[in-house]
Design a protein around this motif. Sequence first.
Motif, PDB file in Angstrom:
ATOM      1  N   GLN A   1     191.778  84.072  55.121  1.00  0.00           N
ATOM      2  CA  GLN A   1     191.215  84.387  56.431  1.00  0.00           C
ATOM      3  C   GLN A   1     189.940  83.580  56.652  1.00  0.00           C
ATOM      4  OE1 GLN A   1     192.672  86.813  58.600  1.00  0.00           O
ATOM      5  NE2 GLN A   1     194.296  86.566  57.090  1.00  0.00           N
ATOM      6  N   VAL A   2     189.690  83.209  57.890  1.00  0.00           N
ATOM      7  CA  VAL A   2     188.421  82.560  58.220  1.00  0.00           C
ATOM      8  C   VAL A   2     187.296  83.515  57.831  1.00  0.00           C
ATOM      9  CG1 VAL A   2     186.969  81.747  60.118  1.00  0.00           C
ATOM     10  CG2 VAL A   2     189.390  81.131  60.067  1.00  0.00           C
ATOM     11  N   GLY A   3     186.302  82.996  57.149  1.00  0.00           N
ATOM     12  CA  GLY A   3     185.189  83.814  56.680  1.00  0.00           C
ATOM     13  C   GLY A   3     185.301  84.201  55.221  1.00  0.00           C
ATOM     14  N   ASP A   4     186.519  84.103  54.640  1.00  0.00           N
ATOM     15  CA  ASP A   4     186.681  84.373  53.214  1.00  0.00           C
ATOM     16  C   ASP A   4     185.876  83.351  52.412  1.00  0.00           C
ATOM     17  OD1 ASP A   4     188.464  86.411  53.779  1.00  0.00           O
ATOM     18  OD2 ASP A   4     190.245  85.336  53.076  1.00  0.00           O
ATOM     19  N   THR A   5     185.314  83.778  51.307  1.00  0.00           N
ATOM     20  CA  THR A   5     184.613  82.853  50.418  1.00  0.00           C
ATOM     21  C   THR A   5     185.287  82.870  49.055  1.00  0.00           C
ATOM     22  OG1 THR A   5     183.006  84.557  49.794  1.00  0.00           O
ATOM     23  CG2 THR A   5     182.379  83.064  51.577  1.00  0.00           C
ATOM     24  N   PHE A   6     185.334  81.706  48.433  1.00  0.00           N
ATOM     25  CA  PHE A   6     186.005  81.561  47.152  1.00  0.00           C
ATOM     26  C   PHE A   6     185.140  80.765  46.195  1.00  0.00           C
ATOM     27  CE2 PHE A   6     189.424  82.042  50.244  1.00  0.00           C
ATOM     28  CZ  PHE A   6     190.139  83.084  49.670  1.00  0.00           C
ATOM     29  N   SER A   7     185.306  81.077  44.912  1.00  0.00           N
ATOM     30  CA  SER A   7     184.715  80.269  43.852  1.00  0.00           C
ATOM     31  C   SER A   7     185.713  79.196  43.468  1.00  0.00           C
ATOM     32  CB  SER A   7     184.423  81.130  42.623  1.00  0.00           C
ATOM     33  OG  SER A   7     183.524  82.155  42.955  1.00  0.00           O
ATOM     34  N   GLN A   8     185.206  78.119  42.897  1.00  0.00           N
ATOM     35  CA  GLN A   8     186.086  77.042  42.450  1.00  0.00           C
ATOM     36  C   GLN A   8     187.146  77.603  41.506  1.00  0.00           C
ATOM     37  OE1 GLN A   8     184.261  73.856  40.142  1.00  0.00           O
ATOM     38  NE2 GLN A   8     185.559  72.376  41.184  1.00  0.00           N
ATOM     39  N   ARG A   9     188.385  77.185  41.701  1.00  0.00           N
ATOM     40  CA  ARG A   9     189.561  77.561  40.907  1.00  0.00           C
ATOM     41  C   ARG A   9     190.022  79.005  41.128  1.00  0.00           C
ATOM     42  NH1 ARG A   9     187.114  73.639  37.955  1.00  0.00           N
ATOM     43  NH2 ARG A   9     185.897  74.741  36.439  1.00  0.00           N
TER      44      ARG A   9
ATOM     45  N   ILE B   1     187.133  73.712  45.304  1.00  0.00           N
ATOM     46  CA  ILE B   1     185.673  73.823  45.201  1.00  0.00           C
ATOM     47  C   ILE B   1     185.268  75.177  45.771  1.00  0.00           C
ATOM     48  CG2 ILE B   1     185.243  71.331  45.353  1.00  0.00           C
ATOM     49  CD1 ILE B   1     184.489  71.807  48.323  1.00  0.00           C
ATOM     50  N   SER B   2     184.068  75.597  45.494  1.00  0.00           N
ATOM     51  CA  SER B   2     183.555  76.849  46.046  1.00  0.00           C
ATOM     52  C   SER B   2     183.192  76.653  47.509  1.00  0.00           C
ATOM     53  CB  SER B   2     182.302  77.289  45.283  1.00  0.00           C
ATOM     54  OG  SER B   2     182.582  77.390  43.908  1.00  0.00           O
ATOM     55  N   GLY B   3     183.423  77.690  48.312  1.00  0.00           N
ATOM     56  CA  GLY B   3     183.039  77.567  49.707  1.00  0.00           C
ATOM     57  C   GLY B   3     183.586  78.673  50.581  1.00  0.00           C
ATOM     58  N   GLU B   4     183.326  78.537  51.867  1.00  0.00           N
ATOM     59  CA  GLU B   4     183.753  79.505  52.873  1.00  0.00           C
ATOM     60  C   GLU B   4     184.833  78.882  53.745  1.00  0.00           C
ATOM     61  OE1 GLU B   4     182.064  81.830  56.843  1.00  0.00           O
ATOM     62  OE2 GLU B   4     180.645  80.875  55.477  1.00  0.00           O
ATOM     63  N   VAL B   5     185.896  79.647  53.984  1.00  0.00           N
ATOM     64  CA  VAL B   5     186.979  79.191  54.841  1.00  0.00           C
ATOM     65  C   VAL B   5     186.483  79.177  56.292  1.00  0.00           C
ATOM     66  CG1 VAL B   5     189.318  79.682  55.682  1.00  0.00           C
ATOM     67  CG2 VAL B   5     188.726  80.108  53.278  1.00  0.00           C
ATOM     68  N   VAL B   6     186.559  78.010  56.932  1.00  0.00           N
ATOM     69  CA  VAL B   6     186.094  77.887  58.322  1.00  0.00           C
ATOM     70  C   VAL B   6     187.249  77.696  59.299  1.00  0.00           C
ATOM     71  CG1 VAL B   6     183.774  77.085  57.723  1.00  0.00           C
ATOM     72  CG2 VAL B   6     185.618  75.408  58.052  1.00  0.00           C
TER      73      VAL B   6
ATOM     74  N   PRO C   1     178.491  71.355  47.135  1.00  0.00           N
ATOM     75  CA  PRO C   1     179.170  70.070  47.361  1.00  0.00           C
ATOM     76  C   PRO C   1     179.282  69.188  46.118  1.00  0.00           C
ATOM     77  CG  PRO C   1     177.595  70.517  49.120  1.00  0.00           C
ATOM     78  CD  PRO C   1     177.380  71.560  48.058  1.00  0.00           C
ATOM     79  N   SER C   2     178.416  69.384  45.131  1.00  0.00           N
ATOM     80  CA  SER C   2     178.491  68.548  43.932  1.00  0.00           C
ATOM     81  C   SER C   2     179.790  68.795  43.158  1.00  0.00           C
ATOM     82  CB  SER C   2     177.280  68.782  43.032  1.00  0.00           C
ATOM     83  OG  SER C   2     177.286  70.100  42.527  1.00  0.00           O
ATOM     84  N   GLU C   3     180.466  69.927  43.397  1.00  0.00           N
ATOM     85  CA  GLU C   3     181.747  70.188  42.729  1.00  0.00           C
ATOM     86  C   GLU C   3     182.793  69.132  43.106  1.00  0.00           C
ATOM     87  OE1 GLU C   3     181.526  75.064  42.265  1.00  0.00           O
ATOM     88  OE2 GLU C   3     182.633  74.196  43.947  1.00  0.00           O
ATOM     89  N   LEU C   4     182.632  68.524  44.282  1.00  0.00           N
ATOM     90  CA  LEU C   4     183.561  67.462  44.698  1.00  0.00           C
ATOM     91  C   LEU C   4     183.560  66.310  43.705  1.00  0.00           C
ATOM     92  CD1 LEU C   4     182.842  67.356  48.530  1.00  0.00           C
ATOM     93  CD2 LEU C   4     185.047  67.860  47.474  1.00  0.00           C
ATOM     94  N   ASP C   5     182.406  66.053  43.098  1.00  0.00           N
ATOM     95  CA  ASP C   5     182.287  64.943  42.154  1.00  0.00           C
ATOM     96  C   ASP C   5     183.143  65.155  40.906  1.00  0.00           C
ATOM     97  OD1 ASP C   5     180.468  63.843  43.920  1.00  0.00           O
ATOM     98  OD2 ASP C   5     178.729  64.653  42.857  1.00  0.00           O
ATOM     99  N   GLY C   6     183.477  66.412  40.612  1.00  0.00           N
ATOM    100  CA  GLY C   6     184.266  66.714  39.425  1.00  0.00           C
ATOM    101  C   GLY C   6     185.766  66.646  39.652  1.00  0.00           C
ATOM    102  N   LEU C   7     186.187  66.411  40.891  1.00  0.00           N
ATOM    103  CA  LEU C   7     187.613  66.337  41.181  1.00  0.00           C
ATOM    104  C   LEU C   7     188.161  64.961  40.818  1.00  0.00           C
ATOM    105  CD1 LEU C   7     187.702  68.207  44.616  1.00  0.00           C
ATOM    106  CD2 LEU C   7     188.102  69.134  42.329  1.00  0.00           C
ATOM    107  N   LEU C   8     189.466  64.880  40.696  1.00  0.00           N
ATOM    108  CA  LEU C   8     190.129  63.645  40.300  1.00  0.00           C
ATOM    109  C   LEU C   8     190.287  62.687  41.471  1.00  0.00           C
ATOM    110  CD1 LEU C   8     193.020  65.379  38.344  1.00  0.00           C
ATOM    111  CD2 LEU C   8     191.059  64.217  37.317  1.00  0.00           C
TER     112      LEU C   8
END
Length: 129
Positions: free
Chosen positions: A46-54, A73-78, A108-115
């Motif tokens: 749902q929009v507004g849900d927040t998740f941790s990476q993985r 990555i961690s973030g909020e669904v927009v 945003p630094s979690e993006l750097d850890g992606l493949l």
Amino acid sequence: MSIPTDLKYTKSHEWVKSEADSIVSVGITHHAQELLGDMVFVELPQVGDTFSQRQECAVAESVKAAADVYAPISGEVVEVNTPLVDSPENINQDAYGSWLFKLKPSNPSELDGLLDAAGYQKVLDSEDH
């Protein structure tokens, strides 16, 4: 199928595309939809849900299996791709054009850890053996 080089990837077969305003689109890779087969259902966050990476955040279901989709990555669904609920087969037709949801990264630094594409290809190569 070539792996788009403008995207980032996870070992669990999600792709991430950086959009404007630091937002990222998230979908499942061509390889993932190929393994699943004909998509019949998607359960989106749902929009507004927040998740941790993985963290599990969506489900992609096919005639063969259901697969969890993890937040790359961690973030909020927009935003969520609501047309996919009625037409999940779009993922089979264009996995890289059928995003599931968009996230506003909280770290945003979690993006750097992606493949990158080459790193993701190595994951696929190792799964084939």
